[in-house]
Design a protein around this motif. Structure first.
Motif, mmCIF file in Angstrom:
data_model
loop_
_atom_site.group_PDB
_atom_site.id
_atom_site.type_symbol
_atom_site.label_atom_id
_atom_site.label_comp_id
_atom_site.label_asym_id
_atom_site.label_seq_id
_atom_site.Cartn_x
_atom_site.Cartn_y
_atom_site.Cartn_z
ATOM 1 N N ILE A 162 0.831 -1.206 0.000
ATOM 2 C CA ILE A 162 0.000 0.000 0.000
ATOM 3 C C ILE A 162 0.864 1.254 0.000
ATOM 4 C CG2 ILE A 162 -1.563 1.385 1.430
ATOM 5 C CD1 ILE A 162 -2.943 -1.291 2.170
ATOM 6 N N MET A 163 1.861 1.292 0.842
ATOM 7 C CA MET A 163 2.704 2.491 0.913
ATOM 8 C C MET A 163 3.510 2.672 -0.373
ATOM 9 S SD MET A 163 1.608 3.706 3.649
ATOM 10 C CE MET A 163 2.610 5.157 3.710
ATOM 11 N N ALA A 164 4.045 1.603 -0.923
ATOM 12 C CA ALA A 164 4.802 1.714 -2.180
ATOM 13 C C ALA A 164 3.893 2.189 -3.309
ATOM 14 C CB ALA A 164 5.439 0.365 -2.530
ATOM 15 N N GLY A 165 2.715 1.610 -3.418
ATOM 16 C CA GLY A 165 1.775 2.023 -4.453
ATOM 17 C C GLY A 165 1.311 3.453 -4.284
ATOM 18 N N THR A 166 1.052 3.839 -3.049
ATOM 19 C CA THR A 166 0.591 5.197 -2.771
ATOM 20 C C THR A 166 1.662 6.218 -3.107
ATOM 21 O OG1 THR A 166 -0.879 4.400 -1.035
ATOM 22 C CG2 THR A 166 -0.287 6.731 -0.976
ATOM 23 N N TYR A 167 2.883 5.981 -2.652
ATOM 24 C CA TYR A 167 3.943 6.934 -2.944
ATOM 25 C C TYR A 167 4.338 6.905 -4.418
ATOM 26 C CZ TYR A 167 4.077 8.671 1.702
ATOM 27 O OH TYR A 167 3.709 9.293 2.865
ATOM 28 N N ALA A 168 4.148 5.780 -5.086
ATOM 29 C CA ALA A 168 4.361 5.745 -6.541
ATOM 30 C C ALA A 168 3.383 6.673 -7.240
ATOM 31 C CB ALA A 168 4.205 4.313 -7.053
ATOM 32 N N GLU A 169 2.148 6.753 -6.730
ATOM 33 C CA GLU A 169 1.154 7.648 -7.330
ATOM 34 C C GLU A 169 1.518 9.122 -7.132
ATOM 35 O OE1 GLU A 169 -3.236 6.084 -7.657
ATOM 36 O OE2 GLU A 169 -2.534 5.830 -5.588
ATOM 37 N N PHE A 170 2.296 9.423 -6.128
ATOM 38 C CA PHE A 170 2.779 10.794 -5.944
ATOM 39 C C PHE A 170 4.039 11.061 -6.776
ATOM 40 C CE2 PHE A 170 0.725 10.607 -1.601
ATOM 41 C CZ PHE A 170 -0.179 11.632 -1.815
ATOM 42 N N ILE A 171 5.007 10.152 -6.676
ATOM 43 C CA ILE A 171 6.346 10.404 -7.212
ATOM 44 C C ILE A 171 6.422 10.219 -8.728
ATOM 45 C CG2 ILE A 171 8.737 9.565 -7.153
ATOM 46 C CD1 ILE A 171 8.167 8.894 -4.132
ATOM 47 N N LEU A 172 5.877 9.129 -9.249
ATOM 48 C CA LEU A 172 6.023 8.862 -10.683
ATOM 49 C C LEU A 172 5.422 9.955 -11.568
ATOM 50 C CD1 LEU A 172 5.442 4.991 -10.707
ATOM 51 C CD2 LEU A 172 7.619 6.227 -10.883
ATOM 52 N N PRO A 173 4.215 10.449 -11.297
ATOM 53 C CA PRO A 173 3.713 11.553 -12.122
ATOM 54 C C PRO A 173 4.608 12.795 -12.054
ATOM 55 C CG PRO A 173 1.894 10.518 -10.994
ATOM 56 C CD PRO A 173 3.161 9.935 -10.403
ATOM 57 N N ALA A 174 5.130 13.105 -10.869
ATOM 58 C CA ALA A 174 6.012 14.266 -10.740
ATOM 59 C C ALA A 174 7.269 14.088 -11.590
ATOM 60 C CB ALA A 174 6.374 14.497 -9.276
ATOM 61 N N LEU A 175 7.856 12.896 -11.550
ATOM 62 C CA LEU A 175 9.043 12.631 -12.368
ATOM 63 C C LEU A 175 8.734 12.776 -13.856
ATOM 64 C CD1 LEU A 175 10.582 9.532 -10.520
ATOM 65 C CD2 LEU A 175 11.456 11.881 -10.538
#
Length: 178
Positions: free
Chosen positions: A81-94
């Protein structure tokens, strides 16, 4: 006359190849970035505390089987859950700034595949929501819509970030040092 047409088409091809990644990043920012960020926000009760909704979105069948008691879940579930959630924040920004664009686009494509499979299998999406390729309808939320999302990401995987990106700035700086 044919030489002029061929020259014009060559220029168009070069322009398109150089600028298509920038357009793909712009479209991602305009259409999908806020979608993923809003989705991530629904999954958190705190910086490292998943919300009940996170379990419901990512592990719907297991949550139902556990009687909606999240204490039945372990470290693996928390980590997913935490990896998926932070991926939703970080990957779009990158992707928007064009940093580590190819790996970020590849990871985002993988995220969308997992998201789609979770929607189909975990949430029992109905056939109209799943859709069917090569039919007359073009509005299914999973197969029809997400294949367009993937097209932009595949463009970025194949062509990189394009101009006006952090990747391009790094590349220029490294080439000057060589």
């Amino acid at each position: 006359m044919f030489e002029r047409i061929e020259t014009a088409l060559d220029r168009l091809n070069a322009f398109t190849a150089a600028n298509l990644p920038l357009l793909a990043r712009f479209v991602f920012a305009a259409v999908l970035a806020r979608y993923f960020w809003a989705s991530a926000m629904t999954k958190l009760d705190g910086v490292f505390t998943p919300a009940l909704g996170a379990y419901a979105q990512i592990f719907p069948r297991q949550l139902e089987a556990a009687g909606y008691n999240t204490s039945e879940f372990g470290a693996f579930h928390w980590l997913v859950i935490m990896a998926g959630t932070y991926a939703e924040f970080i990957l779009p920004a990158l992707l928007i700034i064009g940093l580590l664009t190819r790996p970020a686009a590849f990871a985002m494509a993988g995220f969308i595949v997992v998201q789609s499979l979770t929607d189909i299998v975990g949430h029992h999406a109905d056939p109209a929501t799943i859709g069917l390729w090569f039919d007359r309808a073009s509005d299914a939320l999973i197969l029809d819509q997400r294949v367009f999302w993937m097209l932009g990401l595949i463009t970025l995987i194949g062509l990189g970030a394009g101009p006006l990106s952090v990747d391009q700035l790094i590349k220029k700086r490294l080439s000057k040092q060589s």
